[in-house]
Design a protein around this motif. Structure first.
Motif, PDB file in Angstrom:
ATOM      1  N   ASN A 199      -6.323   7.726   3.711  1.00 60.06           N
ATOM      2  CA  ASN A 199      -5.338   8.269   4.666  1.00 60.06           C
ATOM      3  C   ASN A 199      -3.634   8.284   4.642  1.00 60.06           C
ATOM      4  O   ASN A 199      -2.480   9.021   4.551  1.00 60.06           O
ATOM      5  CB  ASN A 199      -5.759   8.165   6.014  1.00 60.06           C
ATOM      6  N   CYS A 200      -3.957   6.601   5.066  1.00 51.84           N
ATOM      7  CA  CYS A 200      -1.800   6.594   5.204  1.00 51.84           C
ATOM      8  C   CYS A 200      -1.699   5.968   3.979  1.00 51.84           C
ATOM      9  O   CYS A 200      -0.560   5.287   3.928  1.00 51.84           O
ATOM     10  CB  CYS A 200      -2.344   5.416   6.180  1.00 51.84           C
ATOM     11  N   GLY A 201      -2.546   5.694   3.147  1.00 49.31           N
ATOM     12  CA  GLY A 201      -1.901   4.828   1.901  1.00 49.31           C
ATOM     13  C   GLY A 201      -1.845   3.075   1.323  1.00 49.31           C
ATOM     14  O   GLY A 201      -1.020   3.261   0.880  1.00 49.31           O
ATOM     15  N   LYS A 202      -1.876   2.826   2.490  1.00 47.18           N
ATOM     16  CA  LYS A 202      -1.339   1.370   2.478  1.00 47.18           C
ATOM     17  C   LYS A 202      -2.284   0.543   2.177  1.00 47.18           C
ATOM     18  O   LYS A 202      -3.618   0.765   2.749  1.00 47.18           O
ATOM     19  CB  LYS A 202      -1.050   0.921   4.586  1.00 47.18           C
ATOM     20  N   ASP A 203      -2.018  -0.465   2.003  1.00 52.46           N
ATOM     21  CA  ASP A 203      -2.762  -2.077   1.748  1.00 52.46           C
ATOM     22  C   ASP A 203      -3.986  -2.420   2.565  1.00 52.46           C
ATOM     23  O   ASP A 203      -2.893  -3.190   3.230  1.00 52.46           O
ATOM     24  CB  ASP A 203      -2.455  -3.018   0.615  1.00 52.46           C
TER      25      ASP A 203
END
Length: 273
Positions: free
Chosen positions: A50-54
């Motif tokens: 969803n947010c694409g964060k690591d």
């Protein structure tokens, strides 16, 4: 040759033998062509779908924060009877919930490890059955929204399982069942509000998976505990990669993990139907 990308559920195509594809950002791999080949998988980092964060993946490919915020992970997804869009009531995002819930849904019987009842959007037939590793399946109700499908499922699971034994499914330790006979036996337990949607005359869909060798004993691979592994790809069933030495890798259980997939050179052994 190496490929890198974030894992997501493999798209499938119903054919004489199921065709599997693995989509990365810049590449699409036809996984059937890798059966019989030596492959390696190495964990690189996380990437929330969803947010694409690591950020560490919590469930279903999402980080903790996204899992408890986005409508794609709300309780009604796993428990259709909790759907409320038909009442105009919002859970997390009414516009999204109307789009998903207020469309035709199928209540079905499938045989993966045993006969089970399940629910899916009509547009997800037969994909849902393939993802569950079912070798035969049949629609028994077609209803206009997710809530009614959930109501029917709740009633029917008092008389037939709603779970799959994934170990039995992966070992292919299953027997054929007459799903039409099961449908007819379960008809009396269908809730009154869904009886008009009963499908009397459907036939079974037969599903064949591309597998050279099924595991006899199962050792499940987890990238948290084993961040790198290699072996011969013996087949694919459901969303599992079947590897040499009775090892299995649940690809869908690792959605949101960025991996590097290595493929050793060599000829591909054609899988059995």
């Amino acid at each position: 040759m190496d490929y890198q990308g974030v894992l997501m559920k493999m798209p499938v195509e119903l054919d004489d033998t199921i065709q599997y594809f693995l989509n990365f950002e810049d590449d699409v791999l036809h996984m059937n062509q890798l059966i019989g080949r030596e492959i390696s998988i190495t964990f690189v980092h996380y990437q929330c779908l969803n947010c694409g964060k690591d950020k560490k993946i919590f469930r279903q490919g999402y980080c903790y924060d996204c899992f408890y915020e986005i409508p794609q992970a709300a309780d009604w997804v796993m428990r259709p009877e909790l759907s409320k869009a038909h009442l105009g009531q919002e859970d997390r995002d009414l516009e999204y919930e109307k789009k998903v819930q207020l469309q035709p849904h199928i209540v079905y019987l499938a045989n993966s490890s045993n006969v089970k009842v399940g629910v899916t959007r009509k547009t997800q037939v037969p994909t849902r059955w393939i993802d569950q590793g079912a070798h035969e399946a049949m629609e028994i109700l077609e209803v206009p929204n997710r809530y009614l499908a959930g109501v029917a499922e709740v009633a029917l699971k008092e008389h037939v399982s709603d779970k799959t034994n994934w170990r039995t499914m992966l070992k292919n330790d299953v027997k054929d069942e007459d799903l039409a006979d099961w449908r007819d036996k379960l008809k009396e337990f269908i809730p009154e509000e869904t009886k008009e949607y009963f499908l009397e005359n459907n036939t079974e869909t037969q599903i064949n998976f591309p597998v050279n060798k099924y595991p006899e004993k199962i050792a499940s691979l987890n990238l948290e505990k084993t961040p790198a592994f290699e072996g011969t790809l013996e087949g694919i069933k459901g969303q599992y990669l079947l590897l040499s030495d009775n090892r299995v890798f649940n690809l869908r259980g690792h959605e949101g993990y960025v991996i590097r997939l290595g493929i050793k050179s060599g000829k591909t052994a054609a899988p059995e139907a």
